[in-house]
Design a protein around this motif. Structure first.
Motif, mmCIF file in Angstrom:
data_model
loop_
_atom_site.group_PDB
_atom_site.id
_atom_site.type_symbol
_atom_site.label_atom_id
_atom_site.label_comp_id
_atom_site.label_asym_id
_atom_site.label_seq_id
_atom_site.Cartn_x
_atom_site.Cartn_y
_atom_site.Cartn_z
ATOM 1 N N GLU A 1 57.391 31.847 85.722
ATOM 2 C CA GLU A 1 56.618 31.898 86.966
ATOM 3 C C GLU A 1 55.913 33.239 87.060
ATOM 4 O OE1 GLU A 1 57.344 33.502 90.287
ATOM 5 O OE2 GLU A 1 58.691 34.879 89.280
ATOM 6 N N GLN A 2 54.759 33.207 87.709
ATOM 7 C CA GLN A 2 53.933 34.402 87.867
ATOM 8 C C GLN A 2 52.930 34.159 88.979
ATOM 9 O OE1 GLN A 2 52.257 37.127 87.531
ATOM 10 N NE2 GLN A 2 52.905 38.336 85.762
ATOM 11 N N VAL A 3 52.064 35.147 89.236
ATOM 12 C CA VAL A 3 51.028 34.989 90.257
ATOM 13 C C VAL A 3 49.982 33.992 89.765
ATOM 14 C CG1 VAL A 3 51.371 37.279 91.233
ATOM 15 C CG2 VAL A 3 49.760 36.975 89.348
ATOM 16 N N PRO A 4 49.235 33.367 90.680
ATOM 17 C CA PRO A 4 48.275 32.320 90.282
ATOM 18 C C PRO A 4 47.271 32.742 89.221
ATOM 19 C CG PRO A 4 48.625 32.220 92.645
ATOM 20 C CD PRO A 4 49.348 33.451 92.169
ATOM 21 N N ALA A 5 46.897 34.020 89.166
ATOM 22 C CA ALA A 5 45.897 34.461 88.188
ATOM 23 C C ALA A 5 46.365 34.299 86.752
ATOM 24 C CB ALA A 5 45.531 35.928 88.441
ATOM 25 N N VAL A 6 47.661 34.075 86.554
ATOM 26 C CA VAL A 6 48.208 33.927 85.203
ATOM 27 C C VAL A 6 48.161 32.480 84.726
ATOM 28 C CG1 VAL A 6 50.336 34.233 83.821
ATOM 29 C CG2 VAL A 6 49.600 36.012 85.386
ATOM 30 N N LEU A 7 47.726 31.546 85.557
ATOM 31 C CA LEU A 7 47.719 30.140 85.144
ATOM 32 C C LEU A 7 46.982 29.907 83.822
ATOM 33 C CD1 LEU A 7 48.616 27.282 85.793
ATOM 34 C CD2 LEU A 7 46.482 26.985 87.095
ATOM 35 N N PRO A 8 45.830 30.559 83.541
ATOM 36 C CA PRO A 8 45.200 30.337 82.227
ATOM 37 C C PRO A 8 46.101 30.729 81.059
ATOM 38 C CG PRO A 8 43.638 31.338 83.738
ATOM 39 C CD PRO A 8 44.980 31.391 84.413
ATOM 40 N N VAL A 9 46.947 31.723 81.262
ATOM 41 C CA VAL A 9 47.884 32.116 80.201
ATOM 42 C C VAL A 9 48.926 31.018 80.010
ATOM 43 C CG1 VAL A 9 49.497 33.872 79.391
ATOM 44 C CG2 VAL A 9 47.518 34.539 80.781
ATOM 45 N N TRP A 10 49.434 30.490 81.116
ATOM 46 C CA TRP A 10 50.413 29.390 80.998
ATOM 47 C C TRP A 10 49.762 28.161 80.368
ATOM 48 C CZ3 TRP A 10 53.348 32.922 81.031
ATOM 49 C CH2 TRP A 10 54.090 33.466 82.063
ATOM 50 N N ASP A 11 48.490 27.904 80.675
ATOM 51 C CA ASP A 11 47.783 26.801 80.010
ATOM 52 C C ASP A 11 47.776 26.993 78.496
ATOM 53 O OD1 ASP A 11 47.021 25.125 82.147
ATOM 54 O OD2 ASP A 11 45.290 26.374 82.616
ATOM 55 N N ALA A 12 47.535 28.231 78.069
ATOM 56 C CA ALA A 12 47.530 28.524 76.634
ATOM 57 C C ALA A 12 48.932 28.383 76.050
ATOM 58 C CB ALA A 12 46.986 29.929 76.392
ATOM 59 N N TYR A 13 49.946 28.814 76.803
ATOM 60 C CA TYR A 13 51.336 28.618 76.372
ATOM 61 C C TYR A 13 51.626 27.136 76.154
ATOM 62 C CZ TYR A 13 53.695 33.183 77.239
ATOM 63 O OH TYR A 13 54.165 34.464 77.176
ATOM 64 N N VAL A 14 51.200 26.297 77.111
ATOM 65 C CA VAL A 14 51.470 24.856 77.020
ATOM 66 C C VAL A 14 50.911 24.289 75.723
ATOM 67 C CG1 VAL A 14 50.835 22.611 78.001
ATOM 68 C CG2 VAL A 14 51.715 24.417 79.481
ATOM 69 N N GLU A 15 49.703 24.682 75.374
ATOM 70 C CA GLU A 15 49.095 24.191 74.134
ATOM 71 C C GLU A 15 49.934 24.588 72.923
ATOM 72 O OE1 GLU A 15 44.868 24.627 71.656
ATOM 73 O OE2 GLU A 15 44.999 25.290 73.753
ATOM 74 N N VAL A 16 50.397 25.833 72.909
ATOM 75 C CA VAL A 16 51.210 26.316 71.787
ATOM 76 C C VAL A 16 52.550 25.599 71.752
ATOM 77 C CG1 VAL A 16 52.400 28.324 70.821
ATOM 78 C CG2 VAL A 16 50.083 28.569 71.737
ATOM 79 N N LEU A 17 53.205 25.494 72.899
ATOM 80 C CA LEU A 17 54.529 24.883 72.939
ATOM 81 C C LEU A 17 54.492 23.408 72.550
ATOM 82 C CD1 LEU A 17 55.931 26.586 76.167
ATOM 83 C CD2 LEU A 17 56.620 27.030 73.799
ATOM 84 N N ARG A 18 53.455 22.720 72.968
ATOM 85 C CA ARG A 18 53.339 21.305 72.560
ATOM 86 C C ARG A 18 53.184 21.190 71.050
ATOM 87 N NH1 ARG A 18 49.294 19.170 77.436
ATOM 88 N NH2 ARG A 18 50.942 18.936 79.029
ATOM 89 N N ALA A 19 52.442 22.107 70.447
ATOM 90 C CA ALA A 19 52.288 22.087 68.991
ATOM 91 C C ALA A 19 53.599 22.397 68.286
ATOM 92 C CB ALA A 19 51.215 23.092 68.573
#
Length: 316
Positions: A134-152
């Protein structure tokens, strides 16, 4: 066992307790460590960057809330300015490029630490069963990038923005969150409480009503006057009554003014009261210095509990 990175005074760890899961937290700030120790939380006093999965062989869940100072709108925005570089680093890490680049503000790079831990565990052949961030809303693009990596890497993963009052926290606080797991489907936790919208209290009436300041604080009716302005005008101080949830709790919470219905000044919030607005029990043993900052930086325990339950629900 959950290993909690950037564990602070114990918000996520107390949430883990509420969800029925043991945890150990890593925290470098001596004041937050003092609070954690007083609360009886398993704690390693150190820098997350000097540890890794091999140091916590019993941990099967990775969690954390990296420092937000360079990403929050209340700060100078070094993290937001470096967002493209952060996203490039995510791709480099996924490719196992060990040539990490530095940032103008070292704190910005801390948002990459959970990914370092997750990938290291995978490469050791002991991937974490689940991940909660969890983090502040401005970090959502980073979590989006994490999701792509984790799914791979074999995870199911999801991220988004959640409103803390929808999980029983007596304040309006928006957080960017991520949940991932390897052994089943995963999604963001379903809300348990109604959203707070002034003059729209009937929204989603099948859910529990929002928790207000008056519900958790042992005071008579009062109005909170914000320590910062609305609409960018410092003279236009926001106001909320005790029949509403609090403003987002920050390290400046001790500056909030409280007045009674007649406009008379009341005592300002005590550490216990400020902690309750962040979702902590009234008897949480706040210790050390900079207690308002500890409280403002903490993950609200009810939100943490909801995230952990979502990540560790029975596999389907």
């Amino acid at each position: 066992m959950i290993v909690d990175l950037f564990a602070g005074p114990g918000g996520l760890d107390h949430g883990a307790e509420l969800a029925g899961h043991p945890s150990v937290g890593i925290e470098w700030d001596a004041n937050a460590v003092a609070t954690r120790v007083a609360a009886g939380l398993a704690t390693v006093h150190g820098d997350v960057r000097t540890y890794g999965p091999a140091d916590f062989p019993d941990a099967t869940v990775l969690a954390g809330g990296p420092p937000c100072q360079t990403f929050t709108i209340a700060g100078k925005g070094a993290g937001r300015a470096a967002l493209d570089q952060v996203l490039l680093e995510v791709k480099r890490m996924a490719a196992r490029d060990t040539g990490r680049r530095s940032f103008d503000d070292d704190r910005t790079g801390l948002v990459l630490e959970p990914l370092r831990w997750a990938l290291a565990a995978i490469d050791m052949g002991r991937p974490y069963r689940a991940i909660v961030l969890e983090q502040v809303p401005a970090v959502l693009p980073v979590w989006d990038a994490y999701v792509e990596v984790l799914r791979a890497e074999g995870y199911m993963a999801s991220c988004g923005i959640l409103e803390a009052e929808r999980y029983g926290v007596p304040q309006t606080r928006r957080r960017a969150v991520l949940v991932a797991r390897r052994d089943g489907l995963v999604g963001l936790p379903a809300p348990t409480h109604r959203p707070w919208r002034r003059n729209l209290s009937g929204l989603e009436s099948y859910l529990l009503p929002v928790v207000t300041m008056g519900d958790v604080l042992d005071r008579g009716p009062f109005t909170v006057i914000s320590n910062y302005g609305t609409g960018g005008d410092p003279k236009n101080r926001g106001r909320r009554t005790s029949s509403e949830p609090a403003f987002t709790v920050t390290g400046k919470i001790s500056r909030l003014r409280l007045v009674d219905p007649g406009g008379r000044e009341l005592e300002r919030l005590s550490p216990s009261e400020a902690g309750q607005l962040q979702g902590f029990p009234a008897d949480w043993p706040w210790s050390g210095r900079d207690i308002p900052q500890q409280i403002g930086n903490a993950c609200p325990p009810p939100l943490a509990a909801a995230l952990i339950r979502a990540a560790l629900a029975p596999a389907v």
